[in-house]
Design an enzyme around this catalytic site. Structure first.
Site, mmCIF file in Angstrom:
data_model
loop_
_atom_site.group_PDB
_atom_site.id
_atom_site.type_symbol
_atom_site.label_atom_id
_atom_site.label_comp_id
_atom_site.label_asym_id
_atom_site.label_seq_id
_atom_site.Cartn_x
_atom_site.Cartn_y
_atom_site.Cartn_z
ATOM 1 C CG ASN A 56 55.062 22.661 85.746
ATOM 2 O OD1 ASN A 56 55.077 22.087 84.661
ATOM 3 N ND2 ASN A 56 56.162 22.912 86.442
ATOM 4 C CD GLU A 57 50.276 29.196 85.253
ATOM 5 O OE1 GLU A 57 49.697 28.910 86.325
ATOM 6 O OE2 GLU A 57 50.781 30.318 85.029
ATOM 7 N N PRO A 58 47.631 25.213 86.152
ATOM 8 C CG PRO A 58 45.888 26.247 87.298
ATOM 9 C CD PRO A 58 47.222 26.519 86.689
#
Ligand code: F6R
Length: 647
Positions: free
Chosen positions: A175-177
Site C-alpha cells: 500500500n504505497e503513498p
C-alpha cells in the site's frame, strides 16, 4: 525471554510516569530492542503462544504474514520452535500480504518462493491453509480474485495476528503513498523508491515488476493484533514519521495510529530518530553526565535549530531549548568555547600525524613519522569513495599505505559489462589461439536470465574486472602494486547475491595480513547501512581479528579509524578526525573513483540512492564542510570524517 505487551495489556498501562513522559511525542506503542535478533525471538514467541492458546481452545489461528528482509529471523525461530520444541502449525491458516505481478510461483524472486523457503517447507502446516496472492492470475481475473481473497479471510474468521514490515515510503504490504484507509485487496503500481529498494534482489531496477497484488490498508487494520518490524538505520526516518507524525495518506503506515492493538518492534538504530533518543533533552530533565559526545551532539543540534554558530549561542538559547542542564557548572560562554575547541581539534590535514609538531591536541600521534597503514575496503571501491582524500594525503605524506580489498565485488558487475571484456579478449585472440572457451563464456553471458546463479568463470571474470579498476585508481594515487591485497574473503565468494556470515577462514585471512604488515593505523568501514550487509560482515571480520591480535606487542601502537561507506556520514559529535580537502584534492578523488568504471552509470547496487558514487561522495564531503562552516569553523571545500575505535 522478553515479551511484548499490547496497548491493552495492564503491564503497559502501568509503566512508570517518567517513561510515559519520554514517549509523549509517540502515537504508536513501540518496544525497542538492542538488536533484530532479540526482537525477532520475542515476536516469534508471541506468535507461538497465540498458536498454542488457540490450539488449546480447539480453534484455528489465522496469521497475516509478510515477506522481505525484516521477518526472516522471526520465521527462523518459528521453524526452530517447530523442530526442537514441538510447536505444531496444524491449526494455522495463513494469508500473505502481497505478491509481485506478474510473477510465477517458481520464480526465485516470488514471495511464494520466499515463504516456502523461509517457513512453509519446514513446518507441518496444511498446504491448503496457505494463502499467498497469486501473481499468475490473468489480468482480467485479478479484480474477482482479490474479492475472493478478502472473502477467504472473512470465512477464516478474520486475522488474529498480522505481521508487517515497513517500506521507506511508509508502505505496509504494498500500500504505497496515496492508499486509502479503507482499501481492500487489489492490484497496485509500485512506487519508485520501493522498486529501487527491490532492485538488488532483481539484479537491477529495470527487472523489478511494475505492479503487485496487495491486501489493503483496511484489510490490515481489521486484524485483531498487529506487530510491525523495522531494523536498521534505513528505516529510522520513516519510523519516526510514522510514530510521531500526523496520520496521512502520504505515509500509509500512519493509519496504524488508528488501530488499538498495534506494537512496533524495532531495534535501536531504527528507533534512533524518535525524539526520546534523538533529542532526549526535549522530553525529560536530561542528565548529560559529563558525556562530551552527548553534550557536543546537543550543542550542534542547538546551532542547527537556531541557525547560529557555536560561539554565537547565548544563555537564553540553552535555557529556552531544554538545555539548561548544561549550564549548571559552566556559563554559556565557557560551554561554547569548550565545545568549539573540542570540534576544532578534530580537524587536521595530517591524518598520519604531523611531524615535528606538538600532538597533544591533534587526533593522531606524531611518531613514528612514517607509519604503516592498512586501509580495509569492503568492496573494491570503498577506499576511494569513502576516504579518497585522506588516502591521497597519507601517500603524499610518505606513509606506507596498504589497501586490503576484502571482497571481489563480483556481484555488482553487470553481465553486459562482463560481456564487453570477454568480447574484446575474444577479438584480440581470434586467429592466434583457441578461443572456444571465450566463446562459451560469451554464450553463457548472452543467454543469462536475472537471478541465474553465476558460473565460476563469469564470477572470476567479474572479480578480475574490479581488481584492475583498483590498480587504475591506486596507481593514480602512486601506490605500488605490491601494496594491494585482494583478500577475496570466502563469506562473499558464493557466486550469488546472498552471502555467508563471517567465518573462521575469513578472520584468519584478515589476521594474517595484519600480522604481516604490523600497521600503526588501520582504516575500516564502520558503515552498517550498506543495503546488502557486506560492510557489516567485513567489519565483523576485522573486529574479530583485532580481538585475537590485541595482545601482540606491535598492536599496542596501532590505532583504528572508522570511516563511513557511501550511504551515511558520522554525525559531527561522533567525528574524531576530520580531514579537509582542497578543490584539487576533490577532483583527484573524483578521478580515482572514475577508475571504477563498472560501478558507473546505473551500477547494480546503488542501494536507495540513484546518484552515482562520485556524486554522493562529493556531496557528502561538501556537506560536512558546509556544516563546519555553519558552526563557525574555517571554510573548506570538502571534508572526510573518521571515528576512532578502541579494541
Ligand atoms: C512484504 C511487504 C512489504 C515489506 C516492506 C519492507 O510482504 O509487504 O511491505 O514488508 O517493503 O521490506 P524489508 O523488510 O525487506 O525492509
Amino acid at each position: 525471554m522478553s515479551k511484548l505487551y499490547s496497548k491493552n495489556d495492564q503491564r503497559i498501562k502501568h509503566q512508570p510516569a517518567g517513561q510515559q513522559e519520554e514517549m509523549r511525542y509517540e502515537k504508536i506503542h513501540n518496544v525497542v530492542f538492542d538488536d533484530a535478533q532479540a526482537a525477532s525471538l520475542a515476536v516469534a514467541h508471541e506468535i507461538a503462544d497465540l498458536i498454542t492458546l488457540k490450539q488449546s481452545e480447539g480453534l484455528p489461528c489465522v496469521l497475516g504474514l509478510a515477506t522481505g528482509s525484516s521477518p526472516i529471523k522471526v520465521y527462523k525461530e518459528l521453524v526452530r520452535l517447530h523442530k526442537e520444541e514441538g510447536l505444531s502449525f496444524k491449526n494455522v491458516i495463513t494469508f500473505n500480504l502481497d505478491e509481485y505481478y506478474p510473477m510465477s510461483k517458481q520464480d526465485p524472486q516470488s514471495y511464494w518462493h520466499f515463504m516456502h523457503k523461509h517457513l512453509f517447507d519446514h513446518i507441518d502446516i496444511n498446504p491448503a491453509n496457505i494463502h499467498i496472492p497469486n501473481g499468475e492470475i490473468p489480468k482480467e481475473q485479478v479484480r474477482e480474485y482479490c474479492n475472493q481473497y478478502e472473502d477467504k479471510i472473512q470465512k477464516a474468521g478474520g486475522i488474529d495476528f498480522q505481521l508487517l514490515g515497513i517500506g521507506r515510503t511508509g508502505h505496509i504490504g504494498f500500500n504505497e503513498p496515496g492508499s486509502n484507509i479503507n482499501s481492500a485487496t487489489r492490484m497496485v503500481t509500485l512506487n519508485k523508491v520501493t522498486k529501487t529498494d527491490a532492485a538488488e534482489t532483481f539484479g537491477g531496477y529495470k527487472n523489478v515488476p511494475q505492479k503487485a497484488i496487495t491486501m489493503g490498508v483496511g484489510t490490515v487494520l481489521s486484524a485483531r493484533r498487529i506487530v510491525l518490524l523495522a531494523w536498521g538505520i534505513n528505516k529510522a526516518e520513516i519510523i519516526e514519521k510514522t510514530i510521531e507524525g500526523d496520520i496521512s495518506t502520504h505515509i500509509p503506515a500512519t493509519f496504524l495510529q488508528e488501530h488499538n492493538n498495534t506494537t512496533f518492534v524495532i531495534d535501536q538504530t531504527a528507533a534512533s530518530n524518535l525524539t526520546r533518543f534523538k533529542t532526549p533533552w526535549l522530553v525529560s530533565d536530561y542528565d548529560f553526565k559529563k558525556n562530551y559526545d552527548e553534550i557536543t551532539r546537543a550543542v550542534v543540534w542547538l546551532c542547527d535549530r537556531l541557525k547560529k554558530p557555536i560561539l554565537g549561542l547565548r544563555e537564553e538559547d540553552y535555557l529556552e531549548n531544554g538545555l539548561g542542564n548544561l549550564l549548571v557548572e559552566k556559563s554559556a560562554y565557557d560551554m561554547n568555547i569548550k565545545i568549539f575547541n573540542r570540534i576544532q581539534r578534530t580537524i587536521t590535514g595530517w591524518p598520519g600525524g604531523k611531524p615535528n609538531a606538538d600532538d597533544q591536541y591533534r587526533p593522531e600521534r606524531e611518531l613514528p613519522h612514517k607509519k604503516r597503514v592498512i586501509i580495509f575496503s569492503p568492496h573494491p571501491d570503498d577506499d576511494v569513495i569513502s576516504m579518497g582524500g585522506t588516502f591521497d594525503r597519507l601517500v603524499e605524506q610518505g606513509h606506507e599505505v596498504h589497501i586490503a580489498y576484502q571482497t571481489s565485488g563480483s556481484t555488482a558487475v553487470a553481465d553486459t559489462e562482463a560481456l564487453r571484456f570477454v568480447e574484446v579478449a575474444h577479438d584480440m585472440l581470434l586467429g592466434k589461439t583457441d578461443v572456444s572457451h571465450l566463446e562459451e563464456v560469451i554464450k553463457i553471458l548472452r543467454n543469462k536470465k536475472a537471478g541465474d546463479k553465476e558460473t565460476l568463470d563469469v564470477w572470476k571474470l567479474k572479480g578480475n574486472i574490479r581488481r584492475h579498476e583498483c590498480y587504475g585508481a591506486t596507481r593514480y594515487y602512486n601506490v605500488p602494486d605490491e601494496n594491494l591485497h585482494f583478500l577475496n574473503l570466502p563469506f562473499y565468494e558464493t557466486q550469488a547475491v546472498e552471502k555467508q556470515p563471517i567465518g573462521e577462514a575469513d578472520i584468519k585471512i584478515i589476521e594474517e595480513l595484519i600480522r604481516r604488515v604490523k600497521p600503526h593505523q588501520i582504516y575500516a568501514a564502520g558503515d552498517l547501512a550498506d543495503p546488502h550487509g557486506t560492510h557489516k560482515v567485513a567489519l565483523d571480520g576485522i573486529f574479530a581479528a583485532l580481538e585475537r591480535l590485541k595482545h601482540e606487542e606491535y598492536m599496542k601502537d596501532c590505532w583504528v579509524w572508522l570511516y563511513r561507506g557511501a550511504w551515511h556520514e558520522w554525525d559531527i559529535h561522533e567525528m574524531e578526525m576530520v580531514v579537509p580537502m582542497t578543490r584539487d584534492q576533490v577532483l583527484r578523488k573524483r578521478q580515482a573513483i572514475f577508475f571504477h568504471q563498472s560501478q558507473k552509470d546505473g551500477a547494480m547496487y546503488m542501494g536507495s540512492d540513484m546518484r552515482e558514487f562520485w556524486q554522493r561522495a562529493e556531496e557528502r564531503n561538501a556537506d560536512t564542510a558546509k556544516r563546519f562552516r555553519e558552526l563557525g569553523f574555517a571554510q573548506y571545500e570538502a571534508m572526510e570524517a573518521f571515528r576512532r575505535y578502541f579494541f
